[in-house]
Write a protein that holds these residues in place. Structure first.
Motif, PDB file in Angstrom:
ATOM      1  N   GLY A  31      15.778 -35.314  65.576  1.00 38.97           N
ATOM      2  CA  GLY A  31      15.134 -34.002  65.514  1.00 38.97           C
ATOM      3  C   GLY A  31      14.020 -33.866  64.488  1.00 38.97           C
ATOM      4  O   GLY A  31      13.626 -32.756  64.148  1.00 38.97           O
ATOM      5  N   TYR A  32      13.502 -34.990  63.987  1.00 35.15           N
ATOM      6  CA  TYR A  32      12.425 -34.912  63.003  1.00 35.15           C
ATOM      7  C   TYR A  32      11.068 -35.207  63.633  1.00 35.15           C
ATOM      8  O   TYR A  32      10.981 -35.922  64.616  1.00 35.15           O
ATOM      9  N   TYR A  33      10.027 -34.647  63.026  1.00 29.03           N
ATOM     10  CA  TYR A  33       8.667 -35.070  63.361  1.00 29.03           C
ATOM     11  C   TYR A  33       8.393 -36.331  62.548  1.00 29.03           C
ATOM     12  O   TYR A  33       8.770 -36.409  61.390  1.00 29.03           O
ATOM     13  N   VAL A  34       7.723 -37.291  63.175  1.00 27.10           N
ATOM     14  CA  VAL A  34       7.446 -38.539  62.456  1.00 27.10           C
ATOM     15  C   VAL A  34       5.971 -38.889  62.558  1.00 27.10           C
ATOM     16  O   VAL A  34       5.375 -38.818  63.631  1.00 27.10           O
ATOM     17  N   THR A  35       5.385 -39.256  61.435  1.00 27.76           N
ATOM     18  CA  THR A  35       4.037 -39.808  61.432  1.00 27.76           C
ATOM     19  C   THR A  35       4.138 -41.209  60.856  1.00 27.76           C
ATOM     20  O   THR A  35       4.794 -41.413  59.831  1.00 27.76           O
ATOM     21  N   LYS A  36       3.513 -42.162  61.539  1.00 34.82           N
ATOM     22  CA  LYS A  36       3.593 -43.548  61.076  1.00 34.82           C
ATOM     23  C   LYS A  36       2.327 -43.935  60.311  1.00 34.82           C
ATOM     24  O   LYS A  36       1.223 -43.525  60.665  1.00 34.82           O
ATOM     25  N   ALA A  37       2.524 -44.724  59.256  1.00 29.85           N
ATOM     26  CA  ALA A  37       1.391 -45.308  58.534  1.00 29.85           C
ATOM     27  C   ALA A  37       1.673 -46.795  58.452  1.00 29.85           C
ATOM     28  O   ALA A  37       2.778 -47.183  58.084  1.00 29.85           O
TER      29      ALA A  37
END
Ligand code: CA
Length: 232
Positions: A31-37
């Protein structure tokens, strides 16, 4: 305004695409928003531009290594309080110690179970939530931050002296209850006497001038004291 549920946003810093994708999948499912780097440089840029609730940080990264990224984040006001969970492939006890000594909130050694990572993230986020709740007091449109000693009325930042802050906070924490003059004096100044009685009125007058339309909520109860009124 109805309260909107905040969905935690996680910055995932990991250069190995397969591992990054596996973690992202599990975090999204939780249920989390994820941004990848995929490197340390991008991670720092993203963290400065956006608002993240937690950072999962691999230590072995190209360009800028994870420990350097971590120090950069802790050195900046905007990012210093974001919980960080470190990841490493090395699995050496010395790395773990170095990570935790540097101030990481948690540390995981690869290979790890993504489900365990999700559990640790939940734990970190609930700590933050508890801390936030205990020092932020909201009454109607008034918000007191007891740690930063900041105060906003209707979303607008107002400068209160520490005495004014204590006084208004005490009234607001006991809404719709008359607070006698002696109670207020004892609460804020530690004792009550006639000299301070006049000081109390002066402070209340200043508070009313500072809080704008919220001044209407502060009632003077003649011969008794003051009361902060909140509509049911
Ligand atoms: Ca890596």
């Amino acid at each position: 305004m109805p309260p909107t549920e905040h969905i935690p946003h996680i910055l995932l810093v990991e250069d190995e695409p397969d591992i990054a994708e596996l973690i992202r999948f599990h975090l999204m499912k939780a249920g989390y928003y994820v941004t990848k780097a995929h490197n340390g440089k991008i991670a720092i840029e993203l963290a400065m531009e956006n608002q993240y609730d937690l950072i999962v940080l691999d230590l072995m990264l190209p360009k800028v290594d994870g420990m350097t990224v971590f120090r950069e984040l802790r050195g900046k006001t905007k990012t210093k309080d974001i919980p960080v969970i470190m990841l490493t492939a090395k699995g050496q006890a010395s790395d773990r110690v170095a990570g935790l000594e540097a101030g990481a909130d948690d540390y995981m050694t690869k290979p790890f179970s993504p489900k365990e990572l999700v559990l640790r993230i939940k734990k970190q986020l609930s700590h933050v939530q508890k801390n936030k709740q205990s020092h932020i007091i909201k009454i109607d449109g008034l918000v007191f931050d007891k740690v930063k000693l900041t105060f906003t009325a209707g979303g607008e930042r107002m400068d209160l002296t520490s005495t004014e802050f204590k006084l208004l906070l005490f009234l607001c924490e006991h809404p719709n209850q008359i607070q006698s003059r002696s109670t207020l004096l004892k609460q804020v100044w530690g004792y009550s006497d006639d000299v301070h009685s006049r000081t109390l009125d002066t402070h209340m007058k200043r508070i009313r001038m500072k809080v704008g339309s919220f001044a209407e909520c502060i009632k003077t109860i003649r011969g008794k004291g003051y009361m902060y009124t909140v509509e049911d």
